[in-house]
Design a protein around this motif. Structure first.
Motif, mmCIF file in Angstrom:
data_model
loop_
_atom_site.group_PDB
_atom_site.id
_atom_site.type_symbol
_atom_site.label_atom_id
_atom_site.label_comp_id
_atom_site.label_asym_id
_atom_site.label_seq_id
_atom_site.Cartn_x
_atom_site.Cartn_y
_atom_site.Cartn_z
ATOM 1 N N LYS A 31 0.847 -1.193 0.000
ATOM 2 C CA LYS A 31 0.000 0.000 0.000
ATOM 3 C C LYS A 31 0.886 1.249 0.000
ATOM 4 N N GLU A 32 0.586 2.184 -0.938
ATOM 5 C CA GLU A 32 1.355 3.422 -1.048
ATOM 6 C C GLU A 32 0.399 4.609 -1.104
ATOM 7 N N PRO A 33 0.780 5.753 -0.552
ATOM 8 C CA PRO A 33 -0.084 6.944 -0.613
ATOM 9 C C PRO A 33 -0.090 7.547 -2.021
ATOM 10 N N ILE A 34 -1.197 8.209 -2.398
ATOM 11 C CA ILE A 34 -1.309 8.874 -3.700
ATOM 12 C C ILE A 34 -1.757 10.314 -3.486
ATOM 13 N N GLU A 35 -1.487 11.160 -4.490
ATOM 14 C CA GLU A 35 -1.904 12.562 -4.442
ATOM 15 C C GLU A 35 -3.251 12.689 -5.135
ATOM 16 N N MET A 36 -4.291 12.957 -4.362
ATOM 17 C CA MET A 36 -5.637 13.034 -4.904
ATOM 18 C C MET A 36 -5.784 14.194 -5.885
ATOM 19 N N GLY A 37 -5.107 15.327 -5.602
ATOM 20 C CA GLY A 37 -5.210 16.467 -6.510
ATOM 21 C C GLY A 37 -4.665 16.148 -7.886
ATOM 22 N N ARG A 38 -3.541 15.473 -7.901
ATOM 23 C CA ARG A 38 -2.938 15.104 -9.185
ATOM 24 C C ARG A 38 -3.821 14.112 -9.928
ATOM 25 N N LEU A 39 -4.431 13.176 -9.179
ATOM 26 C CA LEU A 39 -5.320 12.198 -9.801
ATOM 27 C C LEU A 39 -6.543 12.889 -10.397
ATOM 28 N N MET A 40 -7.081 13.897 -9.697
ATOM 29 C CA MET A 40 -8.244 14.616 -10.198
ATOM 30 C C MET A 40 -7.904 15.411 -11.456
ATOM 31 N N LEU A 41 -6.727 16.023 -11.471
ATOM 32 C CA LEU A 41 -6.313 16.772 -12.659
ATOM 33 C C LEU A 41 -6.186 15.854 -13.865
ATOM 34 N N THR A 42 -5.677 14.656 -13.637
ATOM 35 C CA THR A 42 -5.551 13.698 -14.737
ATOM 36 C C THR A 42 -6.923 13.341 -15.292
ATOM 37 N N CYS A 43 -7.880 13.111 -14.402
ATOM 38 C CA CYS A 43 -9.239 12.775 -14.840
ATOM 39 C C CYS A 43 -9.873 13.953 -15.591
ATOM 40 N N LEU A 44 -9.642 15.200 -15.113
ATOM 41 C CA LEU A 44 -10.214 16.366 -15.779
ATOM 42 C C LEU A 44 -9.633 16.542 -17.168
ATOM 43 N N ASN A 45 -8.347 16.316 -17.320
ATOM 44 C CA ASN A 45 -7.727 16.420 -18.637
ATOM 45 C C ASN A 45 -8.318 15.404 -19.609
ATOM 46 N N ASP A 46 -8.660 14.204 -19.071
ATOM 47 C CA ASP A 46 -9.251 13.173 -19.933
ATOM 48 C C ASP A 46 -10.635 13.587 -20.407
ATOM 49 N N LEU A 47 -11.358 14.314 -19.576
ATOM 50 C CA LEU A 47 -12.738 14.672 -19.903
ATOM 51 C C LEU A 47 -12.860 16.042 -20.577
ATOM 52 N N GLU A 48 -11.784 16.815 -20.596
ATOM 53 C CA GLU A 48 -11.869 18.194 -21.087
ATOM 54 C C GLU A 48 -12.258 18.259 -22.559
ATOM 55 N N TRP A 49 -11.665 17.410 -23.389
ATOM 56 C CA TRP A 49 -11.954 17.465 -24.819
ATOM 57 C C TRP A 49 -13.397 17.079 -25.110
ATOM 58 N N ASP A 50 -13.875 15.992 -24.479
ATOM 59 C CA ASP A 50 -15.264 15.581 -24.700
ATOM 60 C C ASP A 50 -16.232 16.651 -24.229
ATOM 61 N N ALA A 51 -15.924 17.291 -23.124
ATOM 62 C CA ALA A 51 -16.806 18.348 -22.617
ATOM 63 C C ALA A 51 -16.807 19.550 -23.558
ATOM 64 N N GLY A 52 -15.637 19.890 -24.145
ATOM 65 C CA GLY A 52 -15.567 21.022 -25.066
ATOM 66 C C GLY A 52 -16.384 20.784 -26.312
ATOM 67 N N LYS A 53 -16.396 19.529 -26.804
ATOM 68 C CA LYS A 53 -17.173 19.219 -27.999
ATOM 69 C C LYS A 53 -18.662 19.400 -27.745
ATOM 70 N N LYS A 54 -19.075 19.241 -26.506
ATOM 71 C CA LYS A 54 -20.488 19.393 -26.158
ATOM 72 C C LYS A 54 -20.801 20.800 -25.660
ATOM 73 N N GLY A 55 -19.813 21.695 -25.733
ATOM 74 C CA GLY A 55 -20.036 23.059 -25.285
ATOM 75 C C GLY A 55 -20.112 23.194 -23.786
ATOM 76 N N GLN A 56 -19.438 22.315 -23.081
ATOM 77 C CA GLN A 56 -19.464 22.331 -21.627
ATOM 78 C C GLN A 56 -18.099 22.730 -21.089
ATOM 79 N N ASP A 57 -18.137 23.422 -19.968
ATOM 80 C CA ASP A 57 -16.904 23.813 -19.289
ATOM 81 C C ASP A 57 -16.814 23.084 -17.953
#
Length: 392
Positions: A357-383
């Motif tokens: 078991k190792e600790p993780i940085e939740m903020g970094r994990l959230m940023l990674t998830c947001l980057n994955d969803l940013e393009w799909d959200a932009g295509k739908k006109g969402q921010d």
């Protein structure tokens, strides 16, 4: 299973009949031997007593052994001797010469030929009698013969005292006992038959139930009766294989077949539990495969979307191209990490590596998830807006 019950009942009956018949024969044989030994003891005492009395008599020239012997064998004397011996008066006493010739008999119709007996032959050959000789006469009566050879001191001659006793009373006693034993045996066989059926039914019942349970298992029906609990809750618990069960050490049973049935019931419960666990694991595997498929499809979809956009757009826009290629590279790394994780999970299941078991940085994990969803959200006109907590 009915054949087992009848086989057990038949075996039990055979044992009972064998024991009762053997016991009856042994009792009759023992009684007969004891009766014959008692007759032998009585006649031996009678003969020895007569010899003692005969030896104390004084013989004159006129006195013959026949006359003296007749004087001794008066009814009163015979009665006294029989009373001392513990016998009865159903015996005849004769005086014979050492050659077997009849010298004296109270019955004048008796001849030497009538006294033919193996007892006389044994005594004449010098043997000492050790048991009574029992046989049937020509008239059908059963008698016991005893003979004793002795020497008269007065004339130095040898004589034989021969006693023939009726065995009618002994035979009557044995006949009555035989009838009693037969009646007792019939009653015992009847009672044993009832007990045999009850015992066979009691023993075969768990076997029948065990056979039915085996058929249920063979048909795939693993539902067993609950061992503890009441009502529908206990039944549901038993169906799920999670009901509270009593260990074998806590059960109070002295019947091996009942214990076997309980063990079989435990096996059915364990099988039910194992099958339910296997079904749960199968469901988890299905969910895991679905999640893995989703996790693999997400970066692939992202990569395809960015690549298609690059192909359809102006590739001279280096900033956008670089940004898109960075996302593609990131998603490729993500797929590589996911596949690596799957391989590690496989090795963990095989026991080749230990879990860490190792600790993780939740903020970094959230940023990674947001980057994955940013393009799909932009295509739908969402921010997508996100404010990071300082604690993350």
């Amino acid at each position: 299973m009915g054949s087992i019950k009848w086989k057990m009942a038949t075996l039990y009956m055979a044992l009972v009949v064998t024991v009762m018949i053997s016991s009856g024969v042994f009792i009759l044989f023992t009684l007969q031997n004891n009766s014959y030994r008692e007759v032998f003891r009585q006649n031996e005492y009678t003969a020895e007593r007569i010899v003692d009395i005969f030896g104390m008599q004084t013989l004159s020239e006129e006195d013959t052994p026949q006359k003296v012997f007749g004087t001794i064998l008066t009814p009163l004397m015979i009665e006294n001797i029989n009373t001392s011996a513990g016998g009865d008066d159903t015996k005849d006493i004769y005086l014979l010469s050492d050659r077997g010739d009849l010298i004296y008999s109270r019955d004048p119709d008796i001849t030497t030929a009538d006294l033919s007996s193996r007892a006389l032959i044994d005594v004449q050959s010098g043997q000492t009698m050790k048991k009574i000789y029992v046989h049937k006469l020509t008239d059908g009566n059963t008698v016991g013969d005893y003979a004793l050879s002795f020497m008269l001191p007065q004339n130095k001659q040898s004589y034989i005292i021969f006693i023939r006793q009726s065995m009618t009373s002994v035979e009557n006693n044995i006949s009555r006992l035989t009838a009693d034993i037969l009646i007792t045996t019939m009653i015992g066989i009847t009672i044993a038959g009832v007990l045999a059926l009850l015992m066979a039914r009691s023993v075969s019942r768990p076997i029948v139930e065990l056979s039915d349970r085996t058929k249920q298992l063979a048909a795939g029906e693993l539902v067993v009766e609950p061992e503890t609990g009441e009502g529908a809750g206990a039944e549901d618990a038993s169906k799920k294989g999670k009901g509270k069960r009593v260990s074998l050490k806590e059960r109070s049973t002295h019947d091996e077949l009942d214990q076997l049935e309980l063990n079989f019931n435990d096996m059915a419960v364990e099988l039910t539990t194992s099958i339910n666990e296997l079904k749960a694991m199968e469901q988890m595997q299905k969910e895991f495969v679905a999640n893995v498929s989703h996790e693999l499809r997400t970066p692939i979809t992202t990569i395809k979307s960015y690549v298609d956009t690059l192909l359809d757009s102006d590739l001279e826009d280096k900033e956008m191209s670089r940004r898109f290629l960075t996302v593609v590279s990131h998603e490729s790394d993500r797929m590589t990490a996911l596949i690596t994780d799957l391989l590690e999970l496989s090795r963990m299941d095989a026991g080749q590596i230990e879990k860490k078991k190792e600790p993780i940085e939740m903020g970094r994990l959230m940023l990674t998830c947001l980057n994955d969803l940013e393009w799909d959200a932009g295509k739908k006109g969402q921010d997508i807006e996100w404010a990071q907590d300082v604690r993350l």
